[in-house]
Design a protein around this motif. Structure first.
Motif, mmCIF file in Angstrom:
data_model
loop_
_atom_site.group_PDB
_atom_site.id
_atom_site.type_symbol
_atom_site.label_atom_id
_atom_site.label_comp_id
_atom_site.label_asym_id
_atom_site.label_seq_id
_atom_site.Cartn_x
_atom_site.Cartn_y
_atom_site.Cartn_z
ATOM 1 N N HIS A 41 45.770 44.562 29.134
ATOM 2 C CA HIS A 41 46.171 43.796 30.314
ATOM 3 C C HIS A 41 45.326 42.527 30.414
ATOM 4 C CE1 HIS A 41 48.607 47.159 31.619
ATOM 5 N NE2 HIS A 41 47.558 47.962 31.483
ATOM 6 N N ARG A 57 38.772 36.025 39.323
ATOM 7 C CA ARG A 57 38.139 37.346 39.401
ATOM 8 C C ARG A 57 36.622 37.190 39.498
ATOM 9 N NH1 ARG A 57 39.559 42.461 37.115
ATOM 10 N NH2 ARG A 57 38.057 43.967 37.929
ATOM 11 N N LEU A 83 44.101 38.689 31.154
ATOM 12 C CA LEU A 83 44.299 37.740 32.259
ATOM 13 C C LEU A 83 44.275 36.314 31.716
ATOM 14 C CD1 LEU A 83 41.836 39.270 34.901
ATOM 15 C CD2 LEU A 83 44.273 39.782 34.589
ATOM 16 N N VAL A 113 34.909 44.418 32.598
ATOM 17 C CA VAL A 113 35.889 44.770 33.636
ATOM 18 C C VAL A 113 37.174 43.952 33.542
ATOM 19 C CG1 VAL A 113 34.147 45.603 35.244
ATOM 20 C CG2 VAL A 113 34.767 43.168 35.259
ATOM 21 N N ALA A 114 37.169 42.877 32.783
ATOM 22 C CA ALA A 114 38.377 42.067 32.628
ATOM 23 C C ALA A 114 38.269 41.258 31.336
ATOM 24 C CB ALA A 114 38.577 41.134 33.824
ATOM 25 N N GLU A 121 43.123 33.255 36.133
ATOM 26 C CA GLU A 121 42.957 34.560 36.784
ATOM 27 C C GLU A 121 41.564 35.138 36.539
ATOM 28 O OE1 GLU A 121 47.494 36.385 36.619
ATOM 29 O OE2 GLU A 121 46.242 36.419 34.805
ATOM 30 N N LEU A 122 41.038 34.902 35.326
ATOM 31 C CA LEU A 122 39.715 35.422 34.996
ATOM 32 C C LEU A 122 38.645 34.736 35.834
ATOM 33 C CD1 LEU A 122 38.771 37.590 32.980
ATOM 34 C CD2 LEU A 122 38.290 35.759 31.353
ATOM 35 N N ASP A 155 30.471 43.055 34.436
ATOM 36 C CA ASP A 155 30.130 43.135 35.863
ATOM 37 C C ASP A 155 28.653 43.393 36.128
ATOM 38 O OD1 ASP A 155 29.873 45.782 35.148
ATOM 39 O OD2 ASP A 155 31.070 46.580 36.798
#
Length: 564
Positions: free
Chosen positions: A445, A455, A447, A512-513, A451-452, A539
């Motif tokens: 998924h 976040r 980003l 986390v992303a 979007e990143l 994170d």
């Protein structure tokens, strides 16, 4: 490679006269059944000479001694070129061409032989012309030495194994089917005059370009260089494998640096790496990159030192920085180097006990596919079709949904992996080891960049503090361009930071992303490799002030610049 040449010259001069004059004893015994018949003759004088000498020496035997079950000849034909410029002037230019043969002889059988986990083989300089008789003579001398070394190693290894209660679980050498592949020879294709002009200009831009000339006195060194390598590798063995293949690589690099007012040493190192000369940056792009490095160096000089307060929290790594993190923490640990005798570990890396366990977040999967030659139009340096042990390359799913499912394996088996998956690779004149080819990191998924960053800012607002983003890293994963990111989205460059506890635990638990912006990192190292990874948001990474003592600034001012 000059160092290799010097070492070979020294080692040859120190060999005992009796050893140099020793001849291989040929017998009329029937050839070992594991030896394959020679393939159809190939129209290459070096390959023909190597096969002819290998066929002659299949009957190697010393009275009362064991006969080899495997012999391999590898010839590395290496041409290299490098030019270096400093402060706007060419300071070095050199080209080297040399051929080195590496002969490996194995005593025993595939289950237990004379090999060592550190690598085996004897080196000998080979003629740089195509004289088959001279090449066969070099192979003969190297084979004689390798055979005697293997006999001694086999006896010593058998004695050492008796010290351990349990028998050896894995075979020493994986048996494979012979392959025959003769690829076109590769050559350097570089416009040397043009690239010398480029690096001379780039190394002097700090003093000549109006954009950066106002702070030229802060630059203590300014270097640019162009490096090119063409390696043709020949491989024959007693299983019947005959391979000729090669690769080229090019690296145009820039390095500028100096000190901040408080004495802190700072640098900007950049460059363009490609598999072909035409894929290197254009002259205008190379100049632009140099100017950007000079400007960012000056920005670093004027940037504040990172806060002395302890920080553990979100850090966004660009694709460039993520590649460096993976190459340092992940890639070496999925290359299955066999541990020393008597140990029960699967490999020597941090993942030796992580098979079938989670080593990355579930959102991430990693594949090594040496057969992938292009990505986003860019030629991948780590691509190959046959590895350096004569095994066809394979695509390997290393991590699937975060779980470690495979290791990269050469012909030296490890626990749970009894056969090669085509990842036995070797630096010039060195023994093969399990090494990566083209590492590709995928997210389930991903980003977008927007979007990143959103976040990251959301995390900053939730925690009520500034966070960090890193664009580039240096050696030992030191942040070169690190930005303090405020909750309102503004960024401030800081210097003098190191990461704390950026380790394999971080890779497993703190990502986390992930972005949808894969960055291609071609590395022209001893073994060419490619890593393709996107931006990653961690994170909980520690950022702290480095404790290095600052050095004194120069006592004298730099020379006055000319009016040009």
């Amino acid at each position: 490679m000059n160092l290799i040449l010097k070492k070979l010259q020294i080692s040859s001069s120190l060999l005992p006269a009796a050893l140099l004059s020793a001849t291989l004893i040929s017998t009329n015994l029937v050839t070992n059944t594991l030896f394959a018949e020679s393939p159809t003759p190939i129209n290459d004088p070096l390959l023909r000479a190597m096969r002819t000498e290998l066929d002659r020496e299949k009957t190697l035997l010393l009275p009362g001694m064991q006969k080899p079950y495997f012999v391999e000849y590898r010839l590395d034909d290496l041409t290299s070129y490098e030019a270096v410029a400093n402060y706007g002037a060419l300071t070095r230019e050199e080209e080297n061409h040399q051929r080195i043969v590496r002969v490996t002889v194995r005593i025993g059988d595939y289950a237990a032989d004379s090999s060592s986990s550190r690598g085996d083989g004897t080196l000998e300089l080979a003629p740089t012309d195509d004289n088959p008789e001279a090449l066969r003579y070099a192979l003969w001398i190297a084979t004689d030495t390798a055979y005697k070394n293997a006999l001694r190693a086999y006896s010593a290894k058998q004695a050492a194994l008796k010290q351990f209660q349990s028998s050896q679980a894995q075979q020493d050498f994986a048996q494979v089917k012979p392959v025959v592949q003769v690829s076109p020879l590769v050559t350097l294709d570089l416009d040397r005059s043009e690239w010398k002009r480029r690096i001379v200009e780039a190394s002097g831009l700090f003093a000549s370009d109006p954009q950066v000339r106002p702070f030229a006195e802060h630059v203590q060194y300014s270097t640019a260089n162009i490096r090119a390598i063409a390696l043709n590798r020949y491989l024959v063995n007693t299983e019947g494998t005959t391979v000729r293949q090669g690769y080229t690589g090019y690296d145009g690099a820039i390095s500028v640096g100096g000190q901040a007012a408080d004495g802190m040493r700072l640098s900007r190192d950049n460059g363009t790496v490609a598999a072909t000369a035409k894929e290197l940056q254009s002259a205008s792009a190379f100049r632009k990159r140099t100017l950007e490095d000079l400007k960012s160096f000056e920005e670093l000089r004027n940037a504040p030192v990172v806060s002395a307060d302890d920080y553990h929290g979100p850090v966004l790594f660009s694709g460039d920085a993520s590649d460096d993190v993976l190459n340092r923490l992940f890639v070496p640990n999925i290359e299955a180097d066999r541990p020393e005798m008597g140990t029960t570990a699967r490999t020597t890396g941090a993942y030796s006990s992580s098979y079938k366990s989670r080593v990355l977040p579930e959102m991430l999967s990693v594949t090594d596919d040496p057969l992938q030659t292009k990505f986003d139009g860019k030629t991948l340096l780590g691509a190959y079709t046959i590895d350096d042990e004569g095994v066809p390359a394979q695509s390997v799913d290393i991590v699937v949904n975060g779980k470690l499912e495979n290791f990269l394996i050469g012909r030296e088996p490890v626990k749970d992996f009894s056969s090669s998956n085509g990842h036995g690779r070797a630096a010039a004149a060195q023994p093969p080891h399990s090494r990566a080819g083209v590492i590709l990191v995928k997210a389930s998924h991903p980003l977008s960049s927007n979007e990143l960053n959103k976040r990251l800012l959301t995390m900053a607002k939730e925690q009520g503090r500034d966070v960090y983003a890193v664009e580039t890293l240096g050696g030992e994963l030191l942040p070169r361009l690190l930005y303090l990111v405020h909750p309102d989205g503004t960024r401030q460059l800081v210097r003098g930071a190191v990461f704390d506890e950026l380790d394999n635990r971080s890779l497993r638990s703190d990502i986390v992303a992930v972005g949808n912006d894969p960055y291609v990192s071609n590395s022209l190292g001893p073994v060419p490799q490619t890593t393709i990874a996107p931006s990653m948001l961690f994170d909980d990474i520690g950022v702290k002030r480095a404790t290095l003592e600052q050095q004194k600034l120069p006592y004298y001012a730099p020379p006055a610049l000319s009016g040009k």
